[in-house]
Design a protein around this motif. Structure first.
Motif, PDB file in Angstrom:
ATOM      1  N   LEU A   1       0.858  -1.054  -0.042  1.00  0.00           N
ATOM      2  CA  LEU A   1      -0.016  -0.211  -0.212  1.00  0.00           C
ATOM      3  C   LEU A   1       0.966   1.226   0.012  1.00  0.00           C
ATOM      4  CD1 LEU A   1      -2.841  -0.904   2.424  1.00  0.00           C
ATOM      5  CD2 LEU A   1      -3.100  -0.512  -0.045  1.00  0.00           C
ATOM      6  N   LEU A   2       2.127   1.160   0.542  1.00  0.00           N
ATOM      7  CA  LEU A   2       3.026   2.369   0.672  1.00  0.00           C
ATOM      8  C   LEU A   2       3.894   2.439  -0.338  1.00  0.00           C
ATOM      9  CD1 LEU A   2       3.764   2.316   4.449  1.00  0.00           C
ATOM     10  CD2 LEU A   2       2.027   3.697   3.385  1.00  0.00           C
ATOM     11  N   ASP A   3       4.036   1.345  -1.215  1.00  0.00           N
ATOM     12  CA  ASP A   3       5.042   1.052  -2.240  1.00  0.00           C
ATOM     13  C   ASP A   3       6.387   1.338  -1.601  1.00  0.00           C
ATOM     14  OD1 ASP A   3       5.560   0.572  -4.826  1.00  0.00           O
ATOM     15  OD2 ASP A   3       5.686   2.880  -5.424  1.00  0.00           O
ATOM     16  N   TRP A   4       6.447   0.443  -0.559  1.00  0.00           N
ATOM     17  CA  TRP A   4       7.993   0.363   0.229  1.00  0.00           C
ATOM     18  C   TRP A   4       8.341  -1.130  -0.134  1.00  0.00           C
ATOM     19  CZ3 TRP A   4       7.496   2.128   6.189  1.00  0.00           C
ATOM     20  CH2 TRP A   4       7.458   3.650   6.123  1.00  0.00           C
ATOM     21  N   THR A   5       9.778  -0.770  -0.107  1.00  0.00           N
ATOM     22  CA  THR A   5      10.624  -1.911  -0.198  1.00  0.00           C
ATOM     23  C   THR A   5      10.981  -2.571   1.158  1.00  0.00           C
ATOM     24  OG1 THR A   5      12.719  -0.836   0.082  1.00  0.00           O
ATOM     25  CG2 THR A   5      11.806  -1.094  -2.292  1.00  0.00           C
ATOM     26  N   GLN A   6      11.286  -3.676   1.393  1.00  0.00           N
ATOM     27  CA  GLN A   6      11.849  -4.233   2.479  1.00  0.00           C
ATOM     28  C   GLN A   6      12.804  -3.467   3.154  1.00  0.00           C
ATOM     29  OE1 GLN A   6      12.912  -8.436   1.900  1.00  0.00           O
ATOM     30  NE2 GLN A   6      10.774  -9.190   2.069  1.00  0.00           N
ATOM     31  N   ASP A   7      13.764  -2.984   2.323  1.00  0.00           N
ATOM     32  CA  ASP A   7      14.540  -1.959   2.980  1.00  0.00           C
ATOM     33  C   ASP A   7      14.078  -0.604   3.557  1.00  0.00           C
ATOM     34  OD1 ASP A   7      17.188  -3.265   2.367  1.00  0.00           O
ATOM     35  OD2 ASP A   7      17.213  -2.467   0.248  1.00  0.00           O
ATOM     36  N   GLN A   8      13.119  -0.312   2.971  1.00  0.00           N
ATOM     37  CA  GLN A   8      12.535   0.896   3.369  1.00  0.00           C
ATOM     38  C   GLN A   8      11.893   0.893   4.528  1.00  0.00           C
ATOM     39  OE1 GLN A   8      10.555   1.766  -0.700  1.00  0.00           O
ATOM     40  NE2 GLN A   8      11.435   3.738  -0.461  1.00  0.00           N
ATOM     41  N   LEU A   9      11.112  -0.423   4.725  1.00  0.00           N
ATOM     42  CA  LEU A   9      10.530  -0.594   5.990  1.00  0.00           C
ATOM     43  C   LEU A   9      11.536  -0.536   7.154  1.00  0.00           C
ATOM     44  CD1 LEU A   9       8.397  -1.182   7.995  1.00  0.00           C
ATOM     45  CD2 LEU A   9       8.168  -3.506   7.131  1.00  0.00           C
TER      46      LEU A   9
END
Length: 84
Positions: free
Chosen positions: A14-22
């Motif tokens: 939903l946020l268009d985040w990668t695992q790295d960003q999270l």
């Protein structure tokens, strides 16, 4: 509430985040996020709280389990000109 791997993946989507960003937003390692989402291990309670807080601060709302199961959604944005 216990965070499920599926909810974590859906919230990132939903946020268009990668695992790295999270991982960066939560202050945990990428391998922690990856291994949790792949069902390799459960999160420790403190880590789970960090991950959920990061996602919630980015606009995700966690839905508790009901007859349809747990889920996630984006919070409704504030109306223009109104404080959140």
């Amino acid at each position: 509430m216990n965070l499920r791997p599926e909810q974590c993946r859906a919230a990132r989507g939903l946020l268009d985040w990668t695992q790295d960003q999270l991982a960066t937003a939560a202050g945990v390692s990428r391998s922690t996020v990856r291994d949790f989402e792949c069902h390799r291990h459960e999160l420790q309670r403190t880590t789970e709280m960090l991950v959920m807080k990061a996602l919630e601060e980015a606009g995700v709302r966690f839905l508790s389990a009901n007859r349809e199961g747990p889920g996630v959604r984006l919070k409704k944005p504030a109306a223009p000109g109104r404080a959140p």
